[in-house]
Design a protein around this motif. Structure first.
Motif, PDB file in Angstrom:
ATOM      1  N   PHE B 124      49.941  52.596  53.676  1.00  9.38           N
ATOM      2  CA  PHE B 124      50.986  53.607  53.870  1.00  9.38           C
ATOM      3  C   PHE B 124      50.495  54.944  53.347  1.00  9.38           C
ATOM      4  CE2 PHE B 124      53.206  49.628  54.054  1.00  9.38           C
ATOM      5  CZ  PHE B 124      54.136  49.827  55.044  1.00  9.38           C
ATOM      6  N   HIS B 125      50.424  55.939  54.237  1.00  6.02           N
ATOM      7  CA  HIS B 125      49.993  57.271  53.828  1.00  6.02           C
ATOM      8  C   HIS B 125      51.048  57.895  52.928  1.00  6.02           C
ATOM      9  CE1 HIS B 125      46.565  57.314  56.349  1.00  6.02           C
ATOM     10  NE2 HIS B 125      47.244  57.237  57.486  1.00  6.02           N
ATOM     11  N   GLY B 126      50.602  58.427  51.811  1.00  9.92           N
ATOM     12  CA  GLY B 126      51.535  59.139  50.935  1.00  9.92           C
ATOM     13  C   GLY B 126      52.327  58.218  50.024  1.00  9.92           C
ATOM     14  N   HIS B 127      51.937  56.971  49.936  1.00 13.36           N
ATOM     15  CA  HIS B 127      52.633  56.060  49.017  1.00 13.36           C
ATOM     16  C   HIS B 127      52.130  56.316  47.596  1.00 13.36           C
ATOM     17  CE1 HIS B 127      53.936  52.414  47.026  1.00 13.36           C
ATOM     18  NE2 HIS B 127      54.732  52.171  48.042  1.00 13.36           N
ATOM     19  N   PRO B 128      53.012  56.431  46.613  1.00 14.92           N
ATOM     20  CA  PRO B 128      52.555  56.814  45.277  1.00 14.92           C
ATOM     21  C   PRO B 128      51.778  55.725  44.530  1.00 14.92           C
ATOM     22  CG  PRO B 128      54.913  56.435  45.282  1.00 14.92           C
ATOM     23  CD  PRO B 128      54.474  56.356  46.707  1.00 14.92           C
ATOM     24  N   ASP B 129      51.951  54.470  44.880  1.00 12.72           N
ATOM     25  CA  ASP B 129      51.397  53.405  44.034  1.00 12.72           C
ATOM     26  C   ASP B 129      51.106  52.186  44.900  1.00 12.72           C
ATOM     27  OD1 ASP B 129      50.700  51.931  41.846  1.00 12.72           O
ATOM     28  OD2 ASP B 129      52.744  51.359  41.344  1.00 12.72           O
ATOM     29  N   LEU B 130      50.146  52.318  45.828  1.00 15.01           N
ATOM     30  CA  LEU B 130      49.918  51.239  46.781  1.00 15.01           C
ATOM     31  C   LEU B 130      48.970  50.202  46.191  1.00 15.01           C
ATOM     32  CD1 LEU B 130      50.883  50.673  49.680  1.00 15.01           C
ATOM     33  CD2 LEU B 130      48.716  51.545  50.466  1.00 15.01           C
ATOM     34  N   ARG B 131      49.546  49.192  45.545  1.00  9.36           N
ATOM     35  CA  ARG B 131      48.758  48.100  44.969  1.00  9.36           C
ATOM     36  C   ARG B 131      49.352  46.794  45.457  1.00  9.36           C
ATOM     37  NH1 ARG B 131      49.750  47.429  39.721  1.00  9.36           N
ATOM     38  NH2 ARG B 131      51.529  48.826  39.760  1.00  9.36           N
ATOM     39  N   ARG B 132      48.611  45.706  45.207  1.00 13.28           N
ATOM     40  CA  ARG B 132      49.170  44.383  45.498  1.00 13.28           C
ATOM     41  C   ARG B 132      50.372  44.156  44.601  1.00 13.28           C
ATOM     42  NH1 ARG B 132      46.872  40.708  48.797  1.00 13.28           N
ATOM     43  NH2 ARG B 132      44.744  41.090  49.478  1.00 13.28           N
ATOM     44  N   ILE B 133      51.334  43.354  45.076  1.00 10.83           N
ATOM     45  CA  ILE B 133      52.511  43.171  44.235  1.00 10.83           C
ATOM     46  C   ILE B 133      52.780  41.702  43.955  1.00 10.83           C
ATOM     47  CG2 ILE B 133      54.092  43.371  46.211  1.00 10.83           C
ATOM     48  CD1 ILE B 133      55.969  44.844  44.260  1.00 10.83           C
ATOM     49  N   LEU B 134      52.689  40.828  44.950  1.00 11.65           N
ATOM     50  CA  LEU B 134      52.966  39.417  44.700  1.00 11.65           C
ATOM     51  C   LEU B 134      51.682  38.632  44.444  1.00 11.65           C
ATOM     52  CD1 LEU B 134      55.746  38.740  47.348  1.00 11.65           C
ATOM     53  CD2 LEU B 134      56.035  39.013  44.921  1.00 11.65           C
ATOM     54  N   MET B 135      50.614  38.986  45.154  1.00  5.39           N
ATOM     55  CA  MET B 135      49.342  38.301  44.943  1.00  5.39           C
ATOM     56  C   MET B 135      48.635  38.946  43.747  1.00  5.39           C
ATOM     57  SD  MET B 135      49.651  36.219  47.367  1.00  5.39           S
ATOM     58  CE  MET B 135      48.123  35.367  47.599  1.00  5.39           C
ATOM     59  N   PRO B 136      47.685  38.217  43.125  1.00  5.50           N
ATOM     60  CA  PRO B 136      46.966  38.803  41.984  1.00  5.50           C
ATOM     61  C   PRO B 136      46.152  40.020  42.401  1.00  5.50           C
ATOM     62  CG  PRO B 136      46.482  36.447  42.219  1.00  5.50           C
ATOM     63  CD  PRO B 136      47.272  36.831  43.390  1.00  5.50           C
ATOM     64  N   ASP B 137      45.905  40.922  41.466  1.00 10.83           N
ATOM     65  CA  ASP B 137      45.174  42.149  41.780  1.00 10.83           C
ATOM     66  C   ASP B 137      43.758  41.869  42.280  1.00 10.83           C
ATOM     67  OD1 ASP B 137      47.176  43.867  41.235  1.00 10.83           O
ATOM     68  OD2 ASP B 137      46.638  44.153  39.126  1.00 10.83           O
ATOM     69  N   GLU B 138      43.135  40.789  41.740  1.00  7.96           N
ATOM     70  CA  GLU B 138      41.746  40.519  42.101  1.00  7.96           C
ATOM     71  C   GLU B 138      41.635  39.620  43.329  1.00  7.96           C
ATOM     72  OE1 GLU B 138      43.332  39.497  39.455  1.00  7.96           O
ATOM     73  OE2 GLU B 138      42.929  37.403  38.986  1.00  7.96           O
ATOM     74  N   TYR B 139      42.733  39.397  44.021  1.00  9.03           N
ATOM     75  CA  TYR B 139      42.747  38.499  45.183  1.00  9.03           C
ATOM     76  C   TYR B 139      41.949  39.117  46.326  1.00  9.03           C
ATOM     77  CZ  TYR B 139      44.713  35.274  48.589  1.00  9.03           C
ATOM     78  OH  TYR B 139      44.880  34.323  49.548  1.00  9.03           O
ATOM     79  N   GLU B 140      40.958  38.358  46.844  1.00 10.78           N
ATOM     80  CA  GLU B 140      40.072  38.952  47.843  1.00 10.78           C
ATOM     81  C   GLU B 140      40.028  38.193  49.158  1.00 10.78           C
ATOM     82  OE1 GLU B 140      36.400  39.269  45.820  1.00 10.78           O
ATOM     83  OE2 GLU B 140      36.907  41.183  44.892  1.00 10.78           O
ATOM     84  N   GLU B 141      40.916  37.228  49.338  1.00 11.89           N
ATOM     85  CA  GLU B 141      40.831  36.431  50.565  1.00 11.89           C
ATOM     86  C   GLU B 141      41.400  37.137  51.780  1.00 11.89           C
ATOM     87  OE1 GLU B 141      42.755  32.747  49.313  1.00 11.89           O
ATOM     88  OE2 GLU B 141      40.984  31.781  50.071  1.00 11.89           O
TER      89      GLU B 141
END
Lengths: 416, 176
Positions: B124-141
């Motif tokens: 999302f363009h212009g989203h202030p905090d675009l991170r993973r939310i339910l999956m772990p941060d280091e999830y790479e699958e």
């Protein structure tokens, strides 16, 4: 916080005053502190972690860390039939399974355009409102316990137990009920069940007062809830808050009233609204909603119509068990419904239901096969947590559990 | 119902180029808009006094892997004043998998868009905090709700080691 580091003070412009400073006190060096709260914390209602930036005891920023209970329910839904998903909904908001079942079967019925017989609508309304009472009692007990009033917890759990036993008699389970079916309900009330519920509904309103008396004018309760986590109506709407959390801010939004479903259009009841949007108002709204629920159940019990409790739609509705074991046709239908499911029309619907936490919605995209192509759960707990940082900013660290509590958060529903 | 149509007509009048389709199914109104106009449409729906869609219901996404513009982002909003609900949909392709964020219009979109990003991989363009939310941060699958993601995952879980409860050391003889 004890100041650490050099005793000589840094230049005044690098100091960030948090509150109004009294001139007679010496200037202390302050710095922000980061604190992890949870996931194993008794007051986070499950497994929720909060990363808090604190300035002294005041919250500067809070970041919820979710997903400890994520089970991929939406993905699972795409790989099962519509009937198979009902037990999964029990596990969303595990303290109030009945309403989740209700919200889901309503969404599927909307997709199928299936009409439910009047008796089933009344049975559904009665059980849903009973579940709302259970939910609010559970909330009241835990919220008071979080704030430090232990007695209320025993009172509310005493009453909740009566209703859970009633559920047990109704469908054989206390928490994971799966009593609602697409097209109706699993089984009818027996005369004993009606008599028991009727007795409970007559005796319950004085018991609400019993709990309320302990809190309503309690100095500690007022100090801990009045003007805590205030949110204006406009902001609450923009955040998508719903249920008592939204109505505490005075927004008249109740799907039972404005998009009436089941028997809610036939009975008389009102929507309690708060004024200040603080935790106390949300508490008041929930107490009043329990009284309204009693009214709804009473009227529904008095007017309970006769007739079937399942819709007459053999392609969709499961046949009754005694027929499955005795007639061949029913057995074939049962087998087909459980192996292949039923086909739904192509299209997409959203159906929101007013659960006791807020608007529980299901967005279903169907491609015409027996499985949902996409099923999205709009869970109120998740959306309420989105407003947490905004609502907690500037309050004290001890208020955090109050704010969680006032959302009535359940992590099973939040993480799905 | 007639009233719902008037909302769609109002949108078509305001954005004649950008409203691609209006569909109604079981009383739900859905409007497909061009990706470039999403933010303007959102703002218009919220700020136009006669519409006043001030309540955000949900943000969702659908994956159609066989189609040219693969992903569909769905915003559902409600107007307390009109007591109506409307669904805004927009499509985006896989190569440039991003749409404009509406978190500036409805605050609640912040969390909901993060979930869409986490599950479907749409940015999302212009989203202030675009991170993973339910999956772990280091999830790479990858992104679990995409249709090409297998139900049982891609084997990330099988890489975890079994640990002895007493010692915390890797267990002998137990392979995942």
């Amino acid at each position: 916080m004890t100041p650490t580091g050099p005793t000589t003070l840094p230049p005044a412009e690098t100091l960030r005053p948090s509150t109004t400073r009294r001139p007679d006190l010496p200037l202390l060096r302050t710095e922000e502190m980061m604190l992890n709260m949870g996931p194993q914390h008794p007051a986070t209602h499950g497994v929720l972690k909060m990363v808090l930036d604190l300035e002294g005891e005041r919250i500067v920023k809070s970041t919820p860390v979710l997903g400890f209970l994520h089970r991929g329910v939406e993905k699972l839904a795409e790989h099962g039939t519509y009937h198979q998903f009902i037990p999964h909904t029990d596990r969303l908001d595990y303290v109030c399974a009945m309403y989740n079942n209700f919200a889901y079967v309503r969404a599927v019925e909307k997709l199928l355009d299936l009409k439910v017989p009047p008796r089933a609508e009344y049975l559904r309304t009665i059980v849903a409102e009973t579940q709302r009472i259970i939910g609010h009692l559970f909330w009241l007990g835990t919220q008071a316990l979080d704030i430090g009033a232990m007695t209320v917890f025993f009172y509310t759990f005493r009453d909740r137990e009566i209703l859970l036993d009633w559920f047990n008699e109704l469908c054989g389970a206390r928490l994971t009920t799966s009593w609602y079916r697409i097209g109706g309900v699993e089984r009818d009330f027996t005369p004993e069940l009606i008599a028991k519920l009727s007795k409970f509904i007559d005796e319950f309103p004085p018991k609400i007062d019993e709990c309320n008396l302990l809190l309503e004018k309690n100095r500690i309760w007022i100090a801990r809830t009045k003007d805590i986590a205030v949110i204006s109506a406009e902001d609450a709407l923009s955040f998508g808050l719903s249920g008592p959390t939204l109505r505490g801010s005075g927004v008249d939004y109740d799907l039972r009233k404005y998009e009436p479903y089941a028997a809610y259009g036939d009975v008389e009841w009102s929507v309690p609204l708060g004024r200040n949007g603080d935790t106390y108002d949300r508490y008041w709204v929930r107490i009043e909603e329990m009284r309204e629920s009693c009214k709804i159940v009473r009227q529904c019990l008095d007017r309970l119509p006769d007739g079937p409790y399942l819709a007459d739609a053999p392609t969709v509705v499961l046949p009754s068990k005694d027929k499955v074991f005795t007639t061949l046709e029913s057995m074939i239908i049962q087998f087909k419904l459980f192996t292949k499911g039923f086909n739904t029309p192509r299209g997409e619907i959203y159906c929101g239901t007013e659960a006791h936490k807020g608007e529980l919605g299901f967005y279903i995209v169907s491609d015409g096969t027996g499985h949902p192509y996409r099923l999205k759960i709009r869970s109120p707990s998740f959306i309420h947590l989105g407003a947490f940082d905004y609502m907690a900013k500037g309050y004290m660290i001890a208020d955090i559990v109050t704010i969680f509590g006032s959302y009535d958060i359940v992590m099973g529903e939040c993480d799905r | 119902m007639n009233d719902l149509k008037s909302v769609a007509e109002r949108l078509q009048r305001q954005f004649p180029q950008d409203v691609l389709a209006v569909t109604e199914f079981r009383g739900d109104l859905a409007v497909s808009v061009r990706k470039s106009a999403l933010r303007a449409v959102g703002r218009f729906l919220k700020e136009e006094p006669e519409l006043g869609f001030d309540y955000i219901v949900h943000v969702s996404s659908v994956d159609y892997p066989t189609e040219l513009e693969r992903f569909e982002v769905v915003y559902e909003v409600y107007s307390i004043r009109r007591r109506q609900r409307i669904r805004i949909k927009t499509r985006t392709g896989e190569a440039d998998c991003a749409v404009d964020s509406l978190s500036g219009v409805w605050y609640g979109a912040n969390f909901m868009e993060r979930e869409v990003y986490d599950m479907m991989g749409i940015r999302f363009h212009g989203h202030p905090d675009l991170r993973r939310i339910l999956m772990p941060d280091e999830y790479e699958e990858g992104f679990p709700l995409r249709k090409d993601f297998p139900l049982q995952g891609r084997g990330w879980r099988d890489t975890f080691e079994f640990l002895e409860p007493q010692t915390g050391q890797p267990a002998q003889g137990k392979t995942p």
